[in-house]
Design a protein around this motif. Structure first.
Motif, mmCIF file in Angstrom:
data_model
loop_
_atom_site.group_PDB
_atom_site.id
_atom_site.type_symbol
_atom_site.label_atom_id
_atom_site.label_comp_id
_atom_site.label_asym_id
_atom_site.label_seq_id
_atom_site.Cartn_x
_atom_site.Cartn_y
_atom_site.Cartn_z
ATOM 1 N N PHE A 71 0.838 -1.199 0.000
ATOM 2 C CA PHE A 71 0.000 0.000 0.000
ATOM 3 C C PHE A 71 0.877 1.255 0.000
ATOM 4 C CE2 PHE A 71 -2.567 -3.386 1.838
ATOM 5 C CZ PHE A 71 -3.692 -3.314 1.030
ATOM 6 N N GLU A 72 1.978 1.175 0.729
ATOM 7 C CA GLU A 72 2.903 2.325 0.754
ATOM 8 C C GLU A 72 3.445 2.585 -0.650
ATOM 9 O OE1 GLU A 72 5.870 1.672 3.733
ATOM 10 O OE2 GLU A 72 4.442 1.896 5.391
ATOM 11 N N ARG A 73 3.809 1.484 -1.348
ATOM 12 C CA ARG A 73 4.339 1.645 -2.716
ATOM 13 C C ARG A 73 3.268 2.232 -3.626
ATOM 14 N NH1 ARG A 73 6.968 -3.095 -1.610
ATOM 15 N NH2 ARG A 73 5.375 -4.355 -2.621
ATOM 16 N N TRP A 74 2.016 1.756 -3.474
ATOM 17 C CA TRP A 74 0.925 2.262 -4.312
ATOM 18 C C TRP A 74 0.737 3.770 -4.071
ATOM 19 C CZ3 TRP A 74 -3.733 4.725 -3.655
ATOM 20 C CH2 TRP A 74 -4.572 4.758 -4.785
ATOM 21 N N LEU A 75 0.754 4.164 -2.817
ATOM 22 C CA LEU A 75 0.564 5.587 -2.496
ATOM 23 C C LEU A 75 1.718 6.422 -3.039
ATOM 24 C CD1 LEU A 75 -0.834 5.150 1.108
ATOM 25 C CD2 LEU A 75 -2.019 6.331 -0.768
ATOM 26 N N LYS A 76 2.905 5.846 -2.992
ATOM 27 C CA LYS A 76 4.063 6.586 -3.484
ATOM 28 C C LYS A 76 3.959 6.801 -5.000
ATOM 29 C CE LYS A 76 9.036 6.534 -3.372
ATOM 30 N NZ LYS A 76 10.205 6.035 -2.692
ATOM 31 N N THR A 77 3.596 5.739 -5.712
ATOM 32 C CA THR A 77 3.501 5.863 -7.171
ATOM 33 C C THR A 77 2.316 6.744 -7.565
ATOM 34 O OG1 THR A 77 4.040 3.518 -7.105
ATOM 35 C CG2 THR A 77 3.611 4.453 -9.267
ATOM 36 N N THR A 78 1.241 6.652 -6.820
ATOM 37 C CA THR A 78 0.024 7.357 -7.207
ATOM 38 C C THR A 78 0.054 8.828 -6.836
ATOM 39 O OG1 THR A 78 -1.193 5.306 -6.877
ATOM 40 C CG2 THR A 78 -2.493 7.325 -6.977
ATOM 41 N N MET A 79 0.481 9.136 -5.621
ATOM 42 C CA MET A 79 0.405 10.541 -5.191
ATOM 43 C C MET A 79 1.722 11.085 -4.642
ATOM 44 S SD MET A 79 -1.636 10.141 -1.562
ATOM 45 C CE MET A 79 -1.301 11.825 -1.074
ATOM 46 N N GLY A 80 2.784 10.284 -4.737
ATOM 47 C CA GLY A 80 4.101 10.784 -4.340
ATOM 48 C C GLY A 80 4.409 10.651 -2.868
ATOM 49 N N LEU A 81 3.474 10.118 -2.091
ATOM 50 C CA LEU A 81 3.674 10.096 -0.633
ATOM 51 C C LEU A 81 4.849 9.221 -0.226
ATOM 52 C CD1 LEU A 81 2.417 10.955 2.168
ATOM 53 C CD2 LEU A 81 1.437 8.663 2.192
ATOM 54 N N ASP A 82 5.772 9.812 0.526
ATOM 55 C CA ASP A 82 6.848 9.050 1.147
ATOM 56 C C ASP A 82 6.324 8.666 2.530
ATOM 57 O OD1 ASP A 82 9.077 8.104 2.380
ATOM 58 O OD2 ASP A 82 10.237 9.955 2.229
ATOM 59 N N ALA A 83 5.987 7.377 2.702
ATOM 60 C CA ALA A 83 5.278 6.962 3.928
ATOM 61 C C ALA A 83 6.035 7.370 5.192
ATOM 62 C CB ALA A 83 5.059 5.455 3.909
ATOM 63 N N PHE B 172 7.277 14.212 0.101
ATOM 64 C CA PHE B 172 7.734 13.464 -1.063
ATOM 65 C C PHE B 172 9.172 12.983 -0.885
ATOM 66 C CE2 PHE B 172 4.800 16.002 -4.184
ATOM 67 C CZ PHE B 172 3.697 15.329 -3.688
ATOM 68 N N ASP B 173 9.518 11.905 -1.576
ATOM 69 C CA ASP B 173 10.918 11.472 -1.596
ATOM 70 C C ASP B 173 11.670 12.366 -2.594
ATOM 71 O OD1 ASP B 173 11.368 9.904 -4.313
ATOM 72 O OD2 ASP B 173 9.328 9.587 -3.599
ATOM 73 N N PRO B 174 13.024 12.344 -2.557
ATOM 74 C CA PRO B 174 13.798 13.283 -3.380
ATOM 75 C C PRO B 174 13.433 13.245 -4.867
ATOM 76 C CG PRO B 174 15.228 12.229 -1.794
ATOM 77 C CD PRO B 174 13.889 11.568 -1.646
ATOM 78 N N ASP B 175 13.216 12.069 -5.430
ATOM 79 C CA ASP B 175 12.903 11.978 -6.853
ATOM 80 C C ASP B 175 11.586 12.683 -7.164
ATOM 81 O OD1 ASP B 175 13.272 11.046 -9.505
ATOM 82 O OD2 ASP B 175 11.743 9.507 -9.117
ATOM 83 N N THR B 176 10.590 12.440 -6.327
ATOM 84 C CA THR B 176 9.282 13.061 -6.555
ATOM 85 C C THR B 176 9.352 14.571 -6.326
ATOM 86 O OG1 THR B 176 8.365 11.008 -5.670
ATOM 87 C CG2 THR B 176 6.823 12.808 -6.033
ATOM 88 N N GLN B 177 10.190 14.991 -5.405
ATOM 89 C CA GLN B 177 10.364 16.427 -5.185
ATOM 90 C C GLN B 177 10.890 17.095 -6.463
ATOM 91 O OE1 GLN B 177 13.061 16.297 -1.824
ATOM 92 N NE2 GLN B 177 11.403 16.558 -0.344
ATOM 93 N N VAL B 178 11.881 16.456 -7.079
ATOM 94 C CA VAL B 178 12.465 17.038 -8.292
ATOM 95 C C VAL B 178 11.415 17.097 -9.403
ATOM 96 C CG1 VAL B 178 14.198 16.694 -10.092
ATOM 97 C CG2 VAL B 178 14.800 16.355 -7.703
ATOM 98 N N ARG B 179 10.635 16.023 -9.540
ATOM 99 C CA ARG B 179 9.589 16.009 -10.576
ATOM 100 C C ARG B 179 8.574 17.110 -10.322
ATOM 101 N NH1 ARG B 179 9.713 11.485 -13.644
ATOM 102 N NH2 ARG B 179 11.011 9.799 -12.877
ATOM 103 N N THR B 180 8.210 17.281 -9.056
ATOM 104 C CA THR B 180 7.200 18.293 -8.727
ATOM 105 C C THR B 180 7.719 19.694 -9.023
ATOM 106 O OG1 THR B 180 6.362 16.846 -7.013
ATOM 107 C CG2 THR B 180 5.696 19.143 -6.884
ATOM 108 N N VAL B 181 8.970 19.939 -8.675
ATOM 109 C CA VAL B 181 9.535 21.258 -8.973
ATOM 110 C C VAL B 181 9.562 21.465 -10.489
ATOM 111 C CG1 VAL B 181 11.589 22.722 -8.754
ATOM 112 C CG2 VAL B 181 10.829 21.360 -6.816
ATOM 113 N N GLY B 182 9.735 20.390 -11.248
ATOM 114 C CA GLY B 182 9.668 20.491 -12.712
ATOM 115 C C GLY B 182 8.287 20.921 -13.176
ATOM 116 N N VAL B 183 7.235 20.373 -12.573
ATOM 117 C CA VAL B 183 5.859 20.761 -12.920
ATOM 118 C C VAL B 183 5.655 22.246 -12.598
ATOM 119 C CG1 VAL B 183 3.412 20.427 -12.327
ATOM 120 C CG2 VAL B 183 4.914 18.451 -12.547
ATOM 121 N N LEU B 184 6.157 22.649 -11.450
ATOM 122 C CA LEU B 184 5.985 24.041 -11.041
ATOM 123 C C LEU B 184 6.739 24.974 -11.985
ATOM 124 C CD1 LEU B 184 6.392 23.648 -7.179
ATOM 125 C CD2 LEU B 184 4.307 23.611 -8.535
ATOM 126 N N ALA B 185 7.927 24.516 -12.418
ATOM 127 C CA ALA B 185 8.730 25.347 -13.320
ATOM 128 C C ALA B 185 7.946 25.633 -14.599
ATOM 129 C CB ALA B 185 10.041 24.640 -13.655
#
Ligand SMILES: C[S@@+](CC[C@H](N)C(=O)[O-])C[C@H]1O[C@@H](n2cnc3c(N)ncnc32)[C@H](O)[C@@H]1O
Length: 414
Positions: A6-18, A211-224
């Motif tokens: 479930f943790e993996r699903w949440l991470k892939t789906t919404m970026g949550l680092d459990a 978010f974990d570091p990878d998801t943080q970078v992706r999110t900052v990309g969306v914001l950019a």
């Protein structure tokens, strides 16, 4: 079946680092959904989750942290109004702002209130607000708020923009509401922003910490992609180190956690390679149950002790304000005087740490945060700032330890 699937699903789906929400949060959320659905075991629930978009949303609702309040981090709103005062005066165009995540609406509505109070008219404000939580958005749409949304001592804005409904409930004015458009979106879905979106300022506060570091970078990309070339990006106080490492420069607005894109931004700022979170299917019937929150009622305090506490808080507030206006030396002096007069306190030491950090005195900042933590081991802000300082000097293990401690304490207080 344990919680890790479930943790993996949440991470892939919404970026949550459990680990960011504290140990056991996902397991408890799954257990709660097992009870609510009447399913007998985690395997059956797992199959239901994968098959039903409504259940996916329910699990997301069970793990999100919707904590927010009006004028949270007030310096950011002051700084925004100041930065765009020339645009307001020249009257040339609409100001476009993005609040993501907006949670239950306090942040985007604060943007509207701060700018209306600074002389903007509703017609020239466009504030788009996004969040993944249907329940948070339902509350934002309703726009009725209680004590938990009004924190701090300066509440004059409440009289200007709200109508008392009785029983501690307040209805936000139509004028403020009309400035904000609420949308549901997952920040990991690259397509949710219209292609032409170029916002003058983006508020993305208190999301990246989950978010974990990878998801943080992706999110900052969306914001950019969403931010105008010279736009301002506001993040949470504990998220500033990340922006510096991704090619943003401080906008030099003390205590506001505001950044601008550096002229020669490194590749991390480009829109990330095509990648998207598993699509969340549209919901058939949006659940409109607002999340019930316990009203915050301070324990009764004797009058004398309350007055003393208020004076101490006022001195620190004065130091904060001075720092906000760049008067770091004076602010640091007030903090020192405060520490001499009242003895060490986690708040005063934390503020000293912030001031030293703002003036580039990292060793002194680290020392102040460590002292704050000695006095109050669960001071989450000190833990997060110390983690950033340790990151900056290459002590990744130390930084990880501080973040883990912060997650544990956050999990306990959630
Ligand atoms: C702590 S609140 C922050 C609200 C506001 N920005 C503030 O600082 O007060 C975090 C919000 O992030 C939202 N959230 C979490 N993951 C998300 C995602 N992948 N996409 C959009 N919103 C998300 C949650 O629903 C929650 O409302």
């Amino acid at each position: 079946m344990d919680a890790s699937a479930f943790e993996r699903w949440l991470k892939t789906t919404m970026g949550l680092d459990a680990s960011s929400v504290g140990p056991g949060v996902v397991a408890r959320a799954v257990a709660g959904r097992l009870r609510a659905t009447g399913l007998g075991d985690a395997g059956a629930y797992w199959r239901r989750l994968l098959a039903q978009p409504l259940e996916q949303q329910e699990l997301i609702e069970a793990v999100v942290v919707p904590e927010t309040w009006f004028f949270r981090g007030v310096e950011a709103f002051d700084a925004l109004a100041r930065a765009f005062a020339p645009l307001r005066a020249d009257g040339s165009r609409t100001l476009r702002l993005l609040s993501l995540p907006c949670s239950t609406g306090e942040e985007p509505y604060t943007l509207a209130m701060a700018l209306l109070d600074a002389g903007w008219t509703p017609e020239r404000l466009r504030i788009d607000a996004y969040d993944i939580s249907e329940r948070a958005l339902a509350k934002a749409t309703h726009a009725v708020y209680g004590a938990n949304s009004f924190r701090g001592r300066e509440l004059a804005y409440r009289d200007r923009h709200f109508r008392a409904l009785g029983h501690g409930r307040w209805q936000l004015s139509a004028q403020v509401r009309q400035c904000v458009r609420l949308h549901r979106a997952n920040v990991l879905d690259l397509d949710f922003l219209p292609a032409q979106a170029t916002y003058d300022a983006v508020f993305c506060r208190n999301l990246l910490i989950y978010f974990d570091p990878d998801t943080q970078v992706r999110t900052v990309g969306v914001l950019a992609r969403a931010l105008a070339e010279d736009g301002l990006l506001f993040v949470g106080a504990a998220e500033t180190g990340l922006l510096l490492s991704l090619g943003y420069a401080s906008a030099q607005m003390p205590m506001a956690a505001a950044f601008r894109r550096q002229r020669s931004a490194p590749p991390a700022l480009a829109v990330p390679e095509p990648w998207r979170a598993p699509a969340l299917a549209p919901l058939r019937a949006p659940p409109a149950r607002p999340i019930a929150r316990p009203a915050v009622r301070p324990a009764p305090t004797p009058v004398a002790a309350a007055a003393a506490t208020a004076t101490i808080a006022a001195t620190l507030e004065q130091a904060r304000r001075l720092a906000d206006h760049g008067a770091f030396e004076q602010a640091a002096e007030i903090c020192q005087a405060h520490l001499r007069a009242h003895g060490p306190s986690a708040e005063a030491l934390y503020l000293s740490g912030l001031i030293h950090g703002a003036t580039g005195e990292d060793a002194r900042a680290e020392d102040a945060f460590r002292k704050a933590l000695y006095l109050q081991p669960d001071h989450t802000e000190s833990l997060m700032h110390l983690a950033l300082l340790l990151d900056a000097k290459g002590d990744a293990a130390g930084a990880r330890l501080m973040r883990q401690r912060a997650s544990r304490h956050r999990g306990r207080s959630a």
